[in-house]
Motif scaffolding. Structure first.
Motif, short mmCIF file in Angstrom:
data_model
loop_
_atom_site.label_atom_id
_atom_site.label_comp_id
_atom_site.label_asym_id
_atom_site.label_seq_id
_atom_site.Cartn_x
_atom_site.Cartn_y
_atom_site.Cartn_z
N ASP A 265 -20.86 3.51 3.26
CA ASP A 265 -20.97 3.25 1.85
C ASP A 265 -21.68 4.31 1.14
OD1 ASP A 265 -19.59 0.91 2.06
OD2 ASP A 265 -21.27 -0.19 2.14
N ASP A 266 -22.99 4.73 1.76
CA ASP A 266 -23.81 5.90 1.33
C ASP A 266 -22.75 7.24 1.05
OD1 ASP A 266 -25.99 3.77 0.82
OD2 ASP A 266 -26.81 4.83 2.71
N VAL A 267 -22.19 7.57 2.30
CA VAL A 267 -21.48 8.66 1.92
C VAL A 267 -20.38 8.54 0.91
CG1 VAL A 267 -19.79 10.25 3.67
CG2 VAL A 267 -21.96 9.40 4.37
N ASP A 268 -19.78 7.58 0.67
CA ASP A 268 -18.80 7.08 -0.20
C ASP A 268 -19.19 7.28 -1.47
OD1 ASP A 268 -16.33 6.32 -1.66
OD2 ASP A 268 -16.74 4.20 -1.22
N HIS A 269 -20.48 6.64 -1.76
CA HIS A 269 -21.23 6.96 -3.05
C HIS A 269 -21.56 8.24 -3.52
CE1 HIS A 269 -23.83 5.65 -6.38
NE2 HIS A 269 -24.79 6.26 -5.82
N ALA A 270 -21.95 9.06 -2.33
CA ALA A 270 -22.35 10.34 -2.55
C ALA A 270 -21.16 11.24 -2.89
CB ALA A 270 -22.95 10.99 -1.46
N LEU A 271 -19.97 11.00 -2.39
CA LEU A 271 -18.67 12.02 -2.37
C LEU A 271 -18.26 11.44 -4.00
CD1 LEU A 271 -17.05 11.54 1.09
CD2 LEU A 271 -18.14 13.62 -0.13
N ARG A 272 -18.40 10.21 -4.40
CA ARG A 272 -18.11 10.11 -5.82
C ARG A 272 -18.75 10.51 -6.74
NH1 ARG A 272 -14.07 5.76 -5.54
NH2 ARG A 272 -13.93 4.73 -3.56
N ALA A 273 -20.16 10.69 -6.47
CA ALA A 273 -20.91 11.27 -7.34
C ALA A 273 -20.75 12.51 -7.68
CB ALA A 273 -22.48 10.89 -6.88
N HIS A 274 -20.42 13.09 -6.48
CA HIS A 274 -20.12 14.68 -6.50
C HIS A 274 -19.14 14.72 -7.40
CE1 HIS A 274 -19.94 18.89 -5.18
NE2 HIS A 274 -18.66 18.60 -5.15
N VAL A 275 -17.76 14.22 -7.18
CA VAL A 275 -16.53 14.41 -7.89
C VAL A 275 -16.80 14.16 -9.44
CG1 VAL A 275 -14.29 13.28 -8.22
CG2 VAL A 275 -15.10 13.89 -6.17
N ARG A 276 -17.83 12.85 -9.68
CA ARG A 276 -18.10 12.85 -11.26
C ARG A 276 -18.68 14.00 -11.84
NH1 ARG A 276 -18.36 7.49 -9.11
NH2 ARG A 276 -20.77 7.68 -9.29
N ASP A 277 -19.57 14.51 -11.09
CA ASP A 277 -20.47 15.62 -11.72
C ASP A 277 -20.01 16.71 -12.47
OD1 ASP A 277 -22.36 17.91 -11.81
OD2 ASP A 277 -23.75 16.76 -10.69
#
Length: 186
Positions: A42-54
């Protein structure tokens, strides 16, 4: 992550790579897993999504280090957080000084703040500082706070009353007397 998370993790990384028009090889997927395996899916998923949205960093496919930075924060972020904690602890120490003073025990519970006060001579000395000393004391406190590991409670947390009570108890015990009433109790 757990072994049963591998399929979902692979889907997550390959899906993210597709966004950037990249392919993920089995070798690179193993490296991603080895690098990020200490974190939850879940943490990795959240971090990847945050990266894509940045808007800035999201223009390029992340490397595992980019994801770790999002998960753990950069060293600069951690230093800034510690500085903010130290400044906040200084404010709480001054408030405790004004509200409690040297006669009562130090009400501060933060082990780092207690260690920083200990570094300045203990609670009683800290409370007896003159106003003109506060600027330098603040700098010393913040520097000490940032350097301290969270130790146990320092020995100089006691206020003057408690120090006198401890001394009176010791003297009474060594003389074989009954214990005196403490803290002004009638």
């Amino acid at each position: 992550m757990r072994t049963e998370d591998k399929a979902k993790f692979a889907e997550l990384v390959t899906g993210m790579a597709e966004i950037y028009g990249r392919e993920v090889t089995a070798a690179s997927l193993r490296l991603w897993w080895a690098t990020l395996g200490d974190h939850s899916l879940d943490d990795v998923d959240h971090a990847l999504r945050a990266h894509v949205r940045d808007p800035e960093s999201g223009q390029w496919m992340p490397k595992p280090a980019d994801v770790i930075r999002r998960l753990e924060g950069s060293a600069r972020d951690q230093e800034a957080d510690l500085e903010a904690q130290a400044v906040s602890a200084w404010g709480k120490a001054l408030e405790a000084l004004r509200n409690t003073g040297p006669y009562q025990d130090c009400p501060i519970e933060d082990p780092r703040a207690l260690a920083a006060i200990e570094d300045q001579g203990g609670w009683q000395s800290f409370c007896m500082m003159e106003t003109r000393q506060l600027t330098w004391a603040r700098k010393q406190f913040i520097d000490a706070y940032k350097c301290m590991e969270a130790p146990g409670t320092p020995r100089s947390k006691l206020g003057i009353h408690s120090s006198q009570n401890v001394r009176q108890i010791g003297e009474a015990r060594s003389a074989g007397e009954s214990l005196p009433k403490l803290g002004g109790a009638a």
